[in-house]
Design an enzyme around this catalytic site. Structure first.
Site: not given
Length: 299
Positions: A113, A203, A273
């Site tokens: 992230s 992602e 995630h």
């Protein structure tokens, strides 16, 4: 980057430090439960002082978060750095940071992230890290995903990941995984790595289709995708359009913005995630088979 250093394999008993370089810690129960997983594998895990600090949405002021990273990175006894969570903030501490001061003693950096910025910056310095669960998400991973993380860190072989191939054959390249939003905000900065020969692995989460479209269009207009050998797509979690608003689906956006690049692409790979978030090694040779839908790390 032609050669990327893999830090020495971890072994039980090694000292690992937990830092919060990005968003303020909120998931305290998950944090403690994930900490126990690391300890159960035999590691001496030390949590940085004042890890619960807050500065708005940040886990403390920039100097505080940068000092956590510096303390861990320069500690000769520390063999790995586990990031507590993502959020936002890692790019702020990279404004005045230089990995080169300690590249002779590389150690593992683990996160995803917002940690993308740290991982890509470390890759620029020639050192590999692991794009994988942070300390607030590890507890939610299936057993095979947890095992995969420790297999990478402890130097064991890992299985290929299976997704949906878009066709276009097979390529090998340097694997560069990360969050699409964070990576997009590195375009035009010194933190963006050289993408020659790279397989990008993206992602994202909670970005509606029009925003994914906007980011991918920026990548197209920047010209850097012409250097990329392939693209591996993981989870795009909670990226649906708001109800009752006309929209393309996230799948349609990905196809429209990437499908004409004439490079191998594999989607629906199990990282991102939403669990499972299969760990990926940064900066290592990988093979992307867009006919069979396979991403394989070749270490």
């Amino acid at each position: 980057m032609s050669t990327t250093i893999l830090p020495p394999p971890l072994k039980p008993g090694d000292l690992l430090r937990v830092i919060a370089p990005s968003g303020a810690l909120r998931e305290f129960a998950a944090f403690e439960q994930s900490l126990e997983i690391w300890k159960a594998h035999g590691y001496n895990v030390q949590v940085s002082d004042r890890i619960e600090s807050r500065h708005g949405y940040l886990a403390g002021a920039d100097d505080h978060r940068r000092q956590q990273l510096a303390t861990a990175w320069h500690d000769p006894e520390c063999r790995g750095i586990i990031c507590a969570r993502g959020g936002f903030g890692s790019t702020r501490i990279l404004e005045d940071w230089n990995w080169q001061q300690n590249t002779a003693d590389p150690k593992w950096l683990i996160g995803f992230s917002d940690i993308t910025a740290l991982l890509w910056s470390l890759y620029n310095a020639g050192i590999s890290g692991v794009h994988g669960p942070v300390l607030t998400t590890l507890i939610d991973e299936p057993e095979w995903s947890i095992k995969r993380l420790f297999d990478i860190l402890e130097g064991r072989a890992i299985a290929p990941l299976k997704g949906k191939g878009w066709g276009g054959g097979t390529v090998t390249g340097v694997l560069l995984p990360g969050n699409l939003t964070v990576a997009t905000h590195l375009l035009g900065t010194p933190l963006l790595p050289n993408l020659d020969g790279v397989i990008l692995a993206w992602e994202d989460v909670t970005e509606p289709p029009y925003r994914i479209d906007r980011m991918l269009t920026q990548w197209r207009l920047s010209g850097v995708l012409s250097k990329v050998r392939g693209i591996a797509l993981g989870g795009f979690t909670k990226c649906e359009a708001p109800p009752n608003i006309p929209s393309l689906s996230i799948e349609e956006v990905l196809r429209e913005r990437l499908g004409d690049l004439s490079i191998p692409i594999v989607s629906d790979l199990p990282f991102g995630h939403d669990s499972p978030n299969a760990a990926l090694t940064v900066g290592v040779k990988a093979r992307l088979d867009a006919d069979q839908g396979i991403l394989e790390i070749m270490v």
